[in-house]
Design a protein around this motif. Sequence first.
Motif, mmCIF file in Angstrom:
data_model
loop_
_atom_site.group_PDB
_atom_site.id
_atom_site.type_symbol
_atom_site.label_atom_id
_atom_site.label_comp_id
_atom_site.label_asym_id
_atom_site.label_seq_id
_atom_site.Cartn_x
_atom_site.Cartn_y
_atom_site.Cartn_z
ATOM 1 N N THR A 70 -17.912 38.437 68.120
ATOM 2 C CA THR A 70 -19.128 39.446 67.863
ATOM 3 C C THR A 70 -19.931 38.851 66.715
ATOM 4 O OG1 THR A 70 -17.931 40.932 69.039
ATOM 5 C CG2 THR A 70 -19.944 41.794 67.793
ATOM 6 N N THR A 71 -19.254 38.765 65.564
ATOM 7 C CA THR A 71 -20.065 38.272 64.523
ATOM 8 C C THR A 71 -20.902 36.951 64.411
ATOM 9 O OG1 THR A 71 -18.255 39.587 62.969
ATOM 10 C CG2 THR A 71 -19.764 37.627 61.839
ATOM 11 N N LEU A 72 -20.088 36.145 65.310
ATOM 12 C CA LEU A 72 -20.972 34.982 65.413
ATOM 13 C C LEU A 72 -21.584 34.792 66.772
ATOM 14 C CD1 LEU A 72 -17.520 32.813 64.710
ATOM 15 C CD2 LEU A 72 -19.491 32.951 63.262
ATOM 16 N N GLU A 73 -21.633 35.780 67.354
ATOM 17 C CA GLU A 73 -22.388 35.913 68.787
ATOM 18 C C GLU A 73 -22.036 34.766 69.388
ATOM 19 O OE1 GLU A 73 -26.601 36.083 67.630
ATOM 20 O OE2 GLU A 73 -26.483 38.012 66.651
ATOM 21 N N ALA A 74 -20.642 34.653 69.666
ATOM 22 C CA ALA A 74 -20.260 33.565 70.382
ATOM 23 C C ALA A 74 -19.370 33.875 71.800
ATOM 24 C CB ALA A 74 -19.309 32.662 69.656
ATOM 25 N N HIS A 75 -19.529 35.139 72.406
ATOM 26 C CA HIS A 75 -18.841 35.450 73.523
ATOM 27 C C HIS A 75 -19.190 34.549 74.642
ATOM 28 C CE1 HIS A 75 -16.374 39.042 72.247
ATOM 29 N NE2 HIS A 75 -17.471 39.186 71.550
ATOM 30 N N GLU A 76 -20.636 34.422 74.767
ATOM 31 C CA GLU A 76 -20.865 33.542 75.822
ATOM 32 C C GLU A 76 -20.503 32.035 75.847
ATOM 33 O OE1 GLU A 76 -23.910 32.909 72.539
ATOM 34 O OE2 GLU A 76 -22.987 34.558 73.709
ATOM 35 N N LEU A 77 -19.831 31.650 74.821
ATOM 36 C CA LEU A 77 -19.353 30.138 74.589
ATOM 37 C C LEU A 77 -18.017 30.056 75.508
ATOM 38 C CD1 LEU A 77 -20.481 29.476 70.952
ATOM 39 C CD2 LEU A 77 -21.680 28.930 73.066
ATOM 40 N N VAL A 78 -17.237 31.048 75.642
ATOM 41 C CA VAL A 78 -16.015 31.036 76.007
ATOM 42 C C VAL A 78 -15.813 31.670 77.332
ATOM 43 C CG1 VAL A 78 -14.951 30.740 73.908
ATOM 44 C CG2 VAL A 78 -15.003 32.733 74.780
ATOM 45 N N ASP A 79 -14.957 31.188 78.294
ATOM 46 C CA ASP A 79 -14.794 31.786 79.717
ATOM 47 C C ASP A 79 -13.543 32.822 79.463
ATOM 48 O OD1 ASP A 79 -16.677 30.303 81.334
ATOM 49 O OD2 ASP A 79 -15.753 28.768 80.584
ATOM 50 N N HIS A 80 -12.596 32.644 78.679
ATOM 51 C CA HIS A 80 -11.397 33.293 78.680
ATOM 52 C C HIS A 80 -11.115 33.374 77.170
ATOM 53 C CE1 HIS A 80 -10.947 32.714 82.881
ATOM 54 N NE2 HIS A 80 -11.088 31.585 82.772
ATOM 55 N N VAL A 81 -10.485 34.542 76.850
ATOM 56 C CA VAL A 81 -9.865 34.856 75.299
ATOM 57 C C VAL A 81 -8.452 34.894 75.609
ATOM 58 C CG1 VAL A 81 -10.196 35.970 73.182
ATOM 59 C CG2 VAL A 81 -12.302 35.544 74.493
ATOM 60 N N ILE A 82 -7.665 34.365 75.133
ATOM 61 C CA ILE A 82 -6.202 34.479 75.020
ATOM 62 C C ILE A 82 -5.761 34.519 73.444
ATOM 63 C CG2 ILE A 82 -3.778 33.589 75.791
ATOM 64 C CD1 ILE A 82 -5.812 33.983 78.098
ATOM 65 N N THR A 83 -5.153 35.759 73.206
ATOM 66 C CA THR A 83 -4.601 36.045 71.764
ATOM 67 C C THR A 83 -3.197 36.192 71.816
ATOM 68 O OG1 THR A 83 -4.798 38.585 72.072
ATOM 69 C CG2 THR A 83 -6.755 37.283 71.342
ATOM 70 N N ALA A 84 -2.596 36.508 70.813
ATOM 71 C CA ALA A 84 -1.084 37.038 70.650
ATOM 72 C C ALA A 84 -0.905 38.098 71.317
ATOM 73 C CB ALA A 84 -0.903 37.125 69.073
ATOM 74 N N ASP A 85 -1.724 38.981 71.707
ATOM 75 C CA ASP A 85 -1.506 40.213 72.651
ATOM 76 C C ASP A 85 -1.179 39.843 73.926
ATOM 77 O OD1 ASP A 85 -2.176 41.903 70.319
ATOM 78 O OD2 ASP A 85 -4.281 41.946 70.670
ATOM 79 N N ASP A 86 -1.478 38.529 74.314
ATOM 80 C CA ASP A 86 -1.514 38.108 75.855
ATOM 81 C C ASP A 86 -0.091 37.310 76.091
ATOM 82 O OD1 ASP A 86 -3.793 39.298 76.618
ATOM 83 O OD2 ASP A 86 -4.810 37.582 75.448
#
Length: 136
Positions: free
Chosen positions: A24-40
């Motif tokens: 959100t800070t980087l306004e970069a959501h549109e640059l990635v199709d999927h976000v995988i984190t430690a929660d996944d």
Amino acid sequence: LRGRGHEVVLASSARRAEVEQHLTTLEAHELVDHVITADDADRSKPHPDLVRAALDALGRDDAVMVGDTYHADLAPAMALGMGTVWVLERPEREADELTAAAVGELTAPTLSTRSLATVTVDDVESVFDRQRSARG
């Protein structure tokens, strides 16, 4: 990459809330199709579980990992048969791994670079093609 029809997965060992805040800070959501984190994943990097979750999000077993740490990013990707791009923007941080890869004590990445800014889409596609050819 996305302009050439490739999906982009951001795989981070951070928690989802932290990653989402950065995007959100980087306004970069549109640059990635999927976000995988430690929660996944049951286990995060350096275990391959997080990388496996990224592949599952893509629905495929072949992809290219671009990362800046050998043990956390490249090793789990190589364990899953992926091509790798090692971004050595701070090579002093990875000096032991860099030396070990150079003398064959560690598996060398498919491609190494000093800056992510120098990696082109053609470079990533070449890594993908070489890894696919190696798999047979």
